[in-house]
Design a protein around this motif. Structure first.
Motif, PDB file in Angstrom:
ATOM      1  N   VAL A 147       0.813  -1.211   0.000  1.00  0.00           N
ATOM      2  CA  VAL A 147       0.000   0.000   0.000  1.00  0.00           C
ATOM      3  C   VAL A 147       0.851   1.268   0.000  1.00  0.00           C
ATOM      4  N   ASP A 148       2.132   1.161   0.404  1.00  0.00           N
ATOM      5  CA  ASP A 148       3.026   2.323   0.450  1.00  0.00           C
ATOM      6  C   ASP A 148       3.799   2.528  -0.853  1.00  0.00           C
ATOM      7  N   ILE A 149       3.707   1.578  -1.771  1.00  0.00           N
ATOM      8  CA  ILE A 149       4.475   1.663  -3.019  1.00  0.00           C
ATOM      9  C   ILE A 149       3.772   2.609  -3.991  1.00  0.00           C
ATOM     10  N   SER A 150       4.513   3.588  -4.507  1.00  0.00           N
ATOM     11  CA  SER A 150       3.942   4.509  -5.491  1.00  0.00           C
ATOM     12  C   SER A 150       4.276   4.078  -6.917  1.00  0.00           C
ATOM     13  N   TRP A 151       5.505   3.546  -7.125  1.00  0.00           N
ATOM     14  CA  TRP A 151       5.843   3.000  -8.432  1.00  0.00           C
ATOM     15  C   TRP A 151       7.035   2.075  -8.314  1.00  0.00           C
ATOM     16  N   ILE A 152       7.288   1.308  -9.364  1.00  0.00           N
ATOM     17  CA  ILE A 152       8.368   0.325  -9.382  1.00  0.00           C
ATOM     18  C   ILE A 152       9.102   0.464 -10.708  1.00  0.00           C
ATOM     19  N   GLU A 153      10.436   0.442 -10.658  1.00  0.00           N
ATOM     20  CA  GLU A 153      11.219   0.534 -11.888  1.00  0.00           C
ATOM     21  C   GLU A 153      12.175  -0.641 -12.004  1.00  0.00           C
ATOM     22  N   ALA A 154      12.472  -1.028 -13.224  1.00  0.00           N
ATOM     23  CA  ALA A 154      13.441  -2.087 -13.470  1.00  0.00           C
ATOM     24  C   ALA A 154      14.850  -1.515 -13.388  1.00  0.00           C
ATOM     25  N   ASP A 155      15.767  -2.311 -12.843  1.00  0.00           N
ATOM     26  CA  ASP A 155      17.171  -1.903 -12.743  1.00  0.00           C
ATOM     27  C   ASP A 155      18.022  -3.155 -12.922  1.00  0.00           C
ATOM     28  N   GLY A 156      18.296  -3.504 -14.183  1.00  0.00           N
ATOM     29  CA  GLY A 156      19.050  -4.722 -14.461  1.00  0.00           C
ATOM     30  C   GLY A 156      18.279  -5.946 -14.017  1.00  0.00           C
TER      31      GLY A 156
ATOM     32  N   LEU B  25      10.324  -7.352 -13.348  1.00  0.00           N
ATOM     33  CA  LEU B  25       9.094  -6.575 -13.343  1.00  0.00           C
ATOM     34  C   LEU B  25       7.904  -7.433 -13.758  1.00  0.00           C
ATOM     35  N   GLN B  26       8.140  -8.371 -14.655  1.00  0.00           N
ATOM     36  CA  GLN B  26       7.058  -9.242 -15.110  1.00  0.00           C
ATOM     37  C   GLN B  26       6.498 -10.068 -13.960  1.00  0.00           C
ATOM     38  N   ARG B  27       7.379 -10.641 -13.142  1.00  0.00           N
ATOM     39  CA  ARG B  27       6.921 -11.449 -12.003  1.00  0.00           C
ATOM     40  C   ARG B  27       6.245 -10.566 -10.962  1.00  0.00           C
ATOM     41  N   LEU B  28       6.781  -9.380 -10.728  1.00  0.00           N
ATOM     42  CA  LEU B  28       6.147  -8.472  -9.768  1.00  0.00           C
ATOM     43  C   LEU B  28       4.748  -8.081 -10.222  1.00  0.00           C
ATOM     44  N   ALA B  29       4.575  -7.858 -11.508  1.00  0.00           N
ATOM     45  CA  ALA B  29       3.261  -7.472 -12.021  1.00  0.00           C
ATOM     46  C   ALA B  29       2.212  -8.533 -11.701  1.00  0.00           C
ATOM     47  N   GLY B  30       2.605  -9.803 -11.727  1.00  0.00           N
ATOM     48  CA  GLY B  30       1.673 -10.871 -11.409  1.00  0.00           C
ATOM     49  C   GLY B  30       1.324 -10.961  -9.941  1.00  0.00           C
ATOM     50  N   GLN B  31       2.116 -10.313  -9.075  1.00  0.00           N
ATOM     51  CA  GLN B  31       1.857 -10.350  -7.637  1.00  0.00           C
ATOM     52  C   GLN B  31       1.031  -9.160  -7.158  1.00  0.00           C
ATOM     53  N   LEU B  32       0.807  -8.182  -8.049  1.00  0.00           N
ATOM     54  CA  LEU B  32       0.132  -6.946  -7.662  1.00  0.00           C
ATOM     55  C   LEU B  32      -1.288  -6.911  -8.200  1.00  0.00           C
TER      56      LEU B  32
END
Length: 247
Positions: free
Chosen positions: A152-161, A179-186
């Motif tokens: 709930v505190d996350i505003s955005w997520i960026e890829a870094d390698g 990022l692909q795996r994270l997208a499936g968890q959100l």
């Protein structure tokens, strides 16, 4: 096992999609059709859970095929199109996503993930399946300690390698995750992918300015500028046009 049919008048396009699907577990390709009329006749017989269907086909296009099917016979659909202006016409036809040609690998994976998540609620035999839960907290190692980052505190997520950077409560936290795996968890009602290298919380968006190349410039509530690529912009607009249910 998710049953999938492919509908496209281009033989190379059909074979390309089939090859991608056959590399994945949990998917059975039950049919492919070279035109809309054949699909309209064949879908009630093979009863796929999902169709990947081209919008632009001679005779009967993809949207007309979906419209002509009875609601109880209509499968979920991922649209295939080279013309993104057609995509938003179809969200009332059990369309879970759309893919622009040439198909981007990340977007292909993301579209299939959406279909898998929706499957228990579309297939009658799975109607009683429990509601999917999404990650509420990430555990991040910072030096010798573990830090707990609430989703709930996350505003955005960026890829870094090989890592992803969680931007939460004004701080940065690195996790070894794609990022692909994270997208499936959100929760997709709260987070949306806007670029190959960025996911944002929808409620954190404050501005969007469209560019001539069909990309867009975004600004978050904390002033962070981000770019939304053409590949993801229509999906973002569709979510923004829906009544707000996120926090």
């Amino acid at each position: 096992m998710m049953r999938v049919a492919i509908i496209d008048d281009e033989p190379l396009a059909r074979s390309g999609v089939r090859a991608r699907l056959e590399e994945r577990r949990g998917i059975e390709v039950v049919a492919d059709f070279a035109d809309g009329l054949a699909a309209l006749e064949g879908i009630p017989q093979c009863r796929p859970d999902l169709v990947l269907i081209d919008i632009e086909m001679p005779g009967m296009d993809g949207l007309k095929v979906l419209s002509a099917l009875k609601p109880e016979e209509r499968p979920m659909a991922i649209l295939l199109t080279a013309y993104d202006q057609f995509a938003l016409q179809a969200f009332s036809l059990d369309v879970v996503d759309y893919l622009l040609k040439p198909i981007d690998d990340d977007r292909f994976e993301e579209a299939l993930e959406r279909a898998h998540r929706a499957l228990p609620y579309r297939r009658p035999s799975l109607a009683g399946a429990p509601k999917e839960t999404y990650t509420q907290m990430f555990t991040v190692r910072v030096g010798a300690k573990q830090v707990f980052v609430r989703t709930v505190d996350i505003s955005w997520i960026e890829a870094d390698g090989d890592y992803a950077v969680l931007h939460a409560a004004g701080k940065r936290f690195m996790v070894r995750e794609s990022l692909q795996r994270l997208a499936g968890q959100l929760d997709p009602a709260e987070f949306v992918r806007v670029h190959r290298s960025a996911i944002v919380r929808i409620s954190q968006l404050s501005e969007m300015r469209c560019l001539s190349n069909q990309d867009a410039l975004l600004r978050l509530q904390d002033g962070t500028p981000l770019r939304a690529s053409r590949t993801y912009i229509r999906q973002l607009r569709a979510l923004l046009d829906k009544p707000a249910t996120y926090s």
